[in-house]
Design a protein around this motif. Structure first.
Motif, PDB file in Angstrom:
ATOM      1  N   LYS A   2       0.815  -1.214   0.000  1.00 20.15           N
ATOM      2  CA  LYS A   2       0.000   0.000   0.000  1.00 20.15           C
ATOM      3  C   LYS A   2       0.856   1.276   0.000  1.00 20.15           C
ATOM      4  CE  LYS A   2      -2.468   0.688   3.737  1.00 20.15           C
ATOM      5  NZ  LYS A   2      -3.581   0.736   4.699  1.00 20.15           N
ATOM      6  N   THR A  48      -2.894   5.210  11.481  1.00 17.10           N
ATOM      7  CA  THR A  48      -2.872   4.800  10.083  1.00 17.10           C
ATOM      8  C   THR A  48      -2.802   6.028   9.185  1.00 17.10           C
ATOM      9  OG1 THR A  48      -3.972   3.444   8.404  1.00 17.10           O
ATOM     10  CG2 THR A  48      -5.389   4.711   9.870  1.00 17.10           C
ATOM     11  N   SER A  50      -3.024   7.166   4.708  1.00 17.54           N
ATOM     12  CA  SER A  50      -3.445   6.692   3.388  1.00 17.54           C
ATOM     13  C   SER A  50      -2.251   6.199   2.591  1.00 17.54           C
ATOM     14  CB  SER A  50      -4.128   7.825   2.621  1.00 17.54           C
ATOM     15  OG  SER A  50      -5.311   8.202   3.282  1.00 17.54           O
ATOM     16  N   GLY A  51      -2.502   5.206   1.725  1.00 19.12           N
ATOM     17  CA  GLY A  51      -1.459   4.661   0.863  1.00 19.12           C
ATOM     18  C   GLY A  51      -1.167   5.574  -0.317  1.00 19.12           C
ATOM     19  N   GLN A  53      -1.946   5.329  -3.356  1.00 21.29           N
ATOM     20  CA  GLN A  53      -3.075   5.468  -4.279  1.00 21.29           C
ATOM     21  C   GLN A  53      -4.344   5.877  -3.529  1.00 21.29           C
ATOM     22  OE1 GLN A  53      -2.632   4.930  -7.811  1.00 21.29           O
ATOM     23  NE2 GLN A  53      -0.567   5.139  -6.982  1.00 21.29           N
ATOM     24  N   GLU A  55      -5.383   4.565  -0.697  1.00 21.82           N
ATOM     25  CA  GLU A  55      -5.983   3.444   0.023  1.00 21.82           C
ATOM     26  C   GLU A  55      -6.102   3.785   1.506  1.00 21.82           C
ATOM     27  OE1 GLU A  55      -2.774   1.590  -2.704  1.00 21.82           O
ATOM     28  OE2 GLU A  55      -3.007   3.377  -1.489  1.00 21.82           O
ATOM     29  N   LYS A  56      -7.202   3.354   2.077  1.00 24.95           N
ATOM     30  CA  LYS A  56      -7.410   3.569   3.503  1.00 24.95           C
ATOM     31  C   LYS A  56      -7.101   2.282   4.249  1.00 24.95           C
ATOM     32  CE  LYS A  56     -10.770   7.046   2.638  1.00 24.95           C
ATOM     33  NZ  LYS A  56     -11.447   8.070   3.282  1.00 24.95           N
ATOM     34  N   GLY A  57      -6.693   2.423   5.479  1.00 27.50           N
ATOM     35  CA  GLY A  57      -6.410   1.269   6.318  1.00 27.50           C
ATOM     36  C   GLY A  57      -6.984   1.475   7.703  1.00 27.50           C
TER      37      GLY A  57
END
Length: 94
Positions: A2, A48, A50-51, A53, A55-57
């Motif tokens: 990620k 956490t 964001s990645g 792209q 992306e959330k985690g």
């Protein structure tokens, strides 16, 4: 994955050292500063970001990895520099 850039390289290495195995997972991603490293390794802190792209985690994945490794008598650590990627290393009894 990620936190790696598209097309970036992720390397997995394993090495037997005495009565344990050391496994390292390295990427060429965004990396992180010391403060972020401390936050992600604190299982009492749900940190956490964001990645690459967007992306959330949940922050749960690394917590589970830490718990799993420790339940098997091992340790997990991170080494990272902003912009230089990260290496997560864990040891387990062989």
């Amino acid at each position: 994955m990620k936190f790696s850039h598209p097309g970036g390289k992720v390397t997995v290495q394993a090495e037997k050292t005495g009565d344990s195995v050391r496994i390292s997972v390295s990427d060429e991603g965004v990396g992180m500063d010391r403060e972020a490293q401390e936050k992600i390794m604190d299982t009492n802190n749900n940190y956490t970001t964001s990645g690459t792209q967007g992306e959330k985690g949940s922050g749960l994945g690394l917590d589970l990895c830490i718990d799993f490794v420790e339940m098997h008598g091992g340790t997990l650590s991170v080494d990272s520099e902003p912009g230089q990627g990260s290496t997560f290393t864990f040891t387990l009894s062989a």
